[in-house]
Design an enzyme around this catalytic site. Structure first.
Site, short mmCIF file in Angstrom:
data_model
loop_
_atom_site.label_atom_id
_atom_site.label_comp_id
_atom_site.label_asym_id
_atom_site.label_seq_id
_atom_site.Cartn_x
_atom_site.Cartn_y
_atom_site.Cartn_z
CE1 TYR A 73 -4.05 -1.35 -0.50
CE2 TYR A 73 -3.26 -3.05 1.03
CZ TYR A 73 -4.48 -2.66 0.21
OH TYR A 73 -5.40 -3.34 -0.26
CD GLN A 107 -15.40 -2.92 -10.07
OE1 GLN A 107 -14.98 -3.91 -9.72
NE2 GLN A 107 -15.58 -2.44 -11.23
CG ASN A 108 -10.90 2.89 -9.97
OD1 ASN A 108 -10.81 1.51 -10.22
ND2 ASN A 108 -11.00 3.62 -11.20
CG ASP A 110 -7.62 6.14 -8.39
OD1 ASP A 110 -8.63 6.61 -8.44
OD2 ASP A 110 -7.39 5.19 -9.53
CG HIS A 125 -14.10 -2.50 -4.22
ND1 HIS A 125 -13.56 -3.01 -5.57
CD2 HIS A 125 -14.90 -3.41 -4.10
CE1 HIS A 125 -14.41 -3.96 -5.91
NE2 HIS A 125 -15.30 -4.06 -5.26
CB CYS A 136 -10.07 2.80 18.91
SG CYS A 136 -9.58 3.88 17.57
CB CYS A 156 -5.84 4.02 20.54
SG CYS A 156 -5.84 2.81 19.27
N GLY A 193 -13.71 0.11 -18.09
CA GLY A 193 -12.29 -0.07 -17.63
C GLY A 193 -12.41 -0.88 -16.57
C1 BJW Z 1 -8.88 -0.37 -20.02
C2 BJW Z 1 -7.65 0.19 -20.10
C3 BJW Z 1 -8.03 1.46 -20.64
C4 BJW Z 1 -6.95 -1.31 -19.19
N1 BJW Z 1 -9.20 1.83 -21.21
N2 BJW Z 1 -10.32 -0.05 -20.33
C5 BJW Z 1 -20.05 -14.23 -6.57
C6 BJW Z 1 -19.32 -14.86 -7.59
C7 BJW Z 1 -18.05 -15.37 -7.49
C8 BJW Z 1 -17.05 -14.75 -6.44
C9 BJW Z 1 -17.67 -14.10 -5.70
C10 BJW Z 1 -19.00 -13.67 -5.65
N3 BJW Z 1 -19.05 -12.88 -4.58
C11 BJW Z 1 -18.26 -12.65 -3.76
C12 BJW Z 1 -17.18 -13.54 -4.63
C13 BJW Z 1 -15.90 -13.48 -3.90
C14 BJW Z 1 -15.04 -12.39 -4.51
C15 BJW Z 1 -14.91 -12.24 -6.00
O1 BJW Z 1 -15.56 -11.51 -6.82
N4 BJW Z 1 -13.94 -13.02 -6.47
C16 BJW Z 1 -13.69 -13.07 -7.94
C17 BJW Z 1 -12.47 -12.50 -8.38
C18 BJW Z 1 -13.94 -14.53 -8.38
N5 BJW Z 1 -15.47 -10.90 -3.86
C19 BJW Z 1 -15.41 -10.65 -2.57
O2 BJW Z 1 -14.70 -11.41 -1.80
C20 BJW Z 1 -15.90 -9.29 -2.37
N6 BJW Z 1 -16.50 -9.51 -1.00
C21 BJW Z 1 -17.81 -9.98 -0.86
O3 BJW Z 1 -18.59 -10.20 -1.89
O4 BJW Z 1 -18.47 -10.16 0.35
C22 BJW Z 1 -19.38 -10.92 0.43
C23 BJW Z 1 -18.97 -12.56 0.34
C24 BJW Z 1 -17.74 -12.85 0.77
C25 BJW Z 1 -17.20 -14.11 0.63
C26 BJW Z 1 -17.96 -14.99 -0.23
C27 BJW Z 1 -19.26 -14.62 -0.69
C28 BJW Z 1 -19.72 -13.27 -0.58
C29 BJW Z 1 -14.96 -8.01 -1.91
C30 BJW Z 1 -14.21 -7.75 -3.24
C31 BJW Z 1 -13.13 -6.77 -2.94
C32 BJW Z 1 -12.22 -6.40 -4.20
N7 BJW Z 1 -11.04 -5.79 -3.65
C33 BJW Z 1 -10.22 -5.64 -4.87
C34 BJW Z 1 -8.86 -5.22 -3.95
C35 BJW Z 1 -8.77 -4.10 -3.25
C36 BJW Z 1 -7.38 -4.05 -2.91
C37 BJW Z 1 -6.79 -2.62 -3.21
O5 BJW Z 1 -7.16 -1.97 -4.15
O6 BJW Z 1 -5.87 -2.58 -2.55
O7 BJW Z 1 -10.44 -4.37 -5.51
S1 BJW Z 1 -9.81 -6.90 -5.88
C38 BJW Z 1 -9.44 -5.61 -7.10
O8 BJW Z 1 -10.34 -6.05 -8.35
C39 BJW Z 1 -9.87 -4.20 -6.80
C40 BJW Z 1 -10.63 -3.67 -7.90
O9 BJW Z 1 -11.55 -2.85 -7.51
C41 BJW Z 1 -11.45 -4.96 -8.45
C42 BJW Z 1 -11.87 -4.98 -9.69
O10 BJW Z 1 -11.00 -4.96 -10.71
P1 BJW Z 1 -11.27 -3.88 -12.01
O11 BJW Z 1 -11.30 -2.46 -11.64
O12 BJW Z 1 -12.07 -4.48 -12.82
O13 BJW Z 1 -9.44 -4.09 -12.54
P2 BJW Z 1 -8.89 -5.15 -13.46
O14 BJW Z 1 -7.55 -4.91 -13.22
O15 BJW Z 1 -9.51 -6.58 -13.04
O16 BJW Z 1 -9.43 -4.80 -15.08
C43 BJW Z 1 -8.84 -3.69 -15.61
C44 BJW Z 1 -9.79 -3.77 -17.04
O17 BJW Z 1 -9.41 -2.27 -17.31
C45 BJW Z 1 -9.44 -4.76 -17.88
O18 BJW Z 1 -10.62 -5.20 -18.32
C46 BJW Z 1 -8.75 -3.87 -19.08
O19 BJW Z 1 -8.80 -4.68 -20.37
C47 BJW Z 1 -9.12 -2.68 -19.07
N8 BJW Z 1 -8.38 -1.49 -19.19
N9 BJW Z 1 -6.44 -0.22 -19.50
C48 BJW Z 1 -10.01 1.06 -21.15
N10 BJW Z 1 -6.95 2.52 -20.99
ZN ZN Z 2 -7.21 3.50 17.27
#
Ligand code: BJW
Ligand code: ZN
Length: 249
Positions: A73, A107-108, A110, A125, A136, A156, A193
């Site tokens: 991070y 979802q970002n 940043d 997110h 705390c 704390c 994206g």
């Molecule tokens: C461009 C470009 C340009 C590039 N122009 N485009 C149901 C089904 C299956 C699984 C699950 C489900 N429900 C829950 C789950 C489990 C899990 C999950 O989804 N897993 C999958 C990976 C299978 N989800 C969770 O655990 C979530 N919690 C939850 O549901 O709690 C209840 C629960 C728990 C347990 C079981 C069941 C229910 C929490 C999800 C939290 C996601 N957190 C993250 C990390 C944060 C860390 C951090 O940032 O420090 O968030 S994961 C990471 O992925 C981050 C992002 O926000 C997220 C999405 O990614 P994103 O934004 O789509 O980016 P990329 O890199 O994947 O894609 C980029 C895209 O851009 C690409 O398509 C490129 O082509 C494109 N691109 N340049 C236009 N210039």
């Molecule tokens: Zn504290």
């Protein structure tokens, strides 16, 4: 509305100009042209040192080695602190000013949408720029770059964690409900994206499409959402989104 000679982008621009209820769902790709690395990609752009995001963005990894997770991070905070919004962020902020009912669901973590001037934002997110104390429970804005110690500690004495939603953790309920409900009644939903594989965020446009919204996907490549989208616009967000929002004559 469409004509034989109109491009898909022109068709979508016409729909967008007429729409009064619009939702944009954004992912890491919208910030790619600002220099923020995406999470997933064929050439390993999501990797930091030898770790994948899944290895670090979970509560077990933090419990095992908080300093390691914080080093990731700290690296990202430093990187993003040097990044500026790009024309896609700017165009979405302009769209918000023009559309009567607009919501930006991101979802970002940043903070670049807010830097560009967007105000109606649902952060699904969390934020790179907030910490949460495991002692705390205090949630605080924290923009220090670099951080004075890793892992950082609260006044704390408790261990601080990033206020970010990790795998297996719940998303903020109010933001999530707002995202689903607003998208379901929107005329146009722009999905920009995101790889559309992380749930529950990925379900928002699918649900909206079933509820009658016209879903427009903007991405460099097709995703699991593409077959459900009304239009797929291929190309970089920083090029396509300004063209769309500016309208094409
Ligand atoms: C461009 C470009 C340009 C590039 N122009 N485009 C149901 C089904 C299956 C699984 C699950 C489900 N429900 C829950 C789950 C489990 C899990 C999950 O989804 N897993 C999958 C990976 C299978 N989800 C969770 O655990 C979530 N919690 C939850 O549901 O709690 C209840 C629960 C728990 C347990 C079981 C069941 C229910 C929490 C999800 C939290 C996601 N957190 C993250 C990390 C944060 C860390 C951090 O940032 O420090 O968030 S994961 C990471 O992925 C981050 C992002 O926000 C997220 C999405 O990614 P994103 O934004 O789509 O980016 P990329 O890199 O994947 O894609 C980029 C895209 O851009 C690409 O398509 C490129 O082509 C494109 N691109 N340049 C236009 N210039
Ligand atoms: Zn504290």
């Amino acid at each position: 509305m469409s004509s034989d000679t109109a491009t898909p982008l022109e068709d979508v621009a016409v729909r967008l100009r007429a729409a009064r209820r619009v939702v944009a769902l954004t992912g890491a790709g919208v910030s790619a042209e600002s220099g923020v690395p995406t999470f997933r990609g064929s050439s390993g752009e999501g990797l930091w040192e030898k770790f994948r995001p899944e290895d670090l963005a979970n509560p077990d990894a933090f419990a095992r080695d908080p300093a390691l997770v914080w080093r990731w991070y700290a690296w990202r905070r430093e990187l993003v602190a040097g990044c500026r919004p790009n024309p896609a962020h700017d165009a979405l902020a302009a769209l918000e000013r023009r559309v009567p009912e607009f919501l930006l669901v991101t979802q970002n973590v940043d903070g670049l949408h807010a830097s560009a001037g967007s105000q109606r934002i649902a952060e699904l997110h969390g934020s790179l720029w907030r910490t949460r104390c495991l002692g705390c429970g205090a949630i605080a804005e924290d923009r220090r770059v670099p951080l004075p110690e890793l892992p950082p500690r609260c006044g704390c004495g408790g261990l601080l964690r990033p206020d970010i939603v990790w795998f297996g953790e719940s998303l903020p309920e109010a933001e999530l409900v707002r995202g689903f409900e607003t998208a379901a009644v929107a005329e146009v939903v722009l999905v920009i994206g995101t790889s559309s594989i992380v749930y529950p965020a990925a379900a928002i446009p699918q649900h909206a499409a079933r509820s009658g919204a016209f879903v427009v996907e903007i991405n460099l490549e097709p995703t699991p959402l593409t077959p459900h989208a009304g239009a797929f616009l291929s190309g970089p967000a920083a090029v396509i989104v300004p063209q769309l929002v500016g309208g094409v004559s």
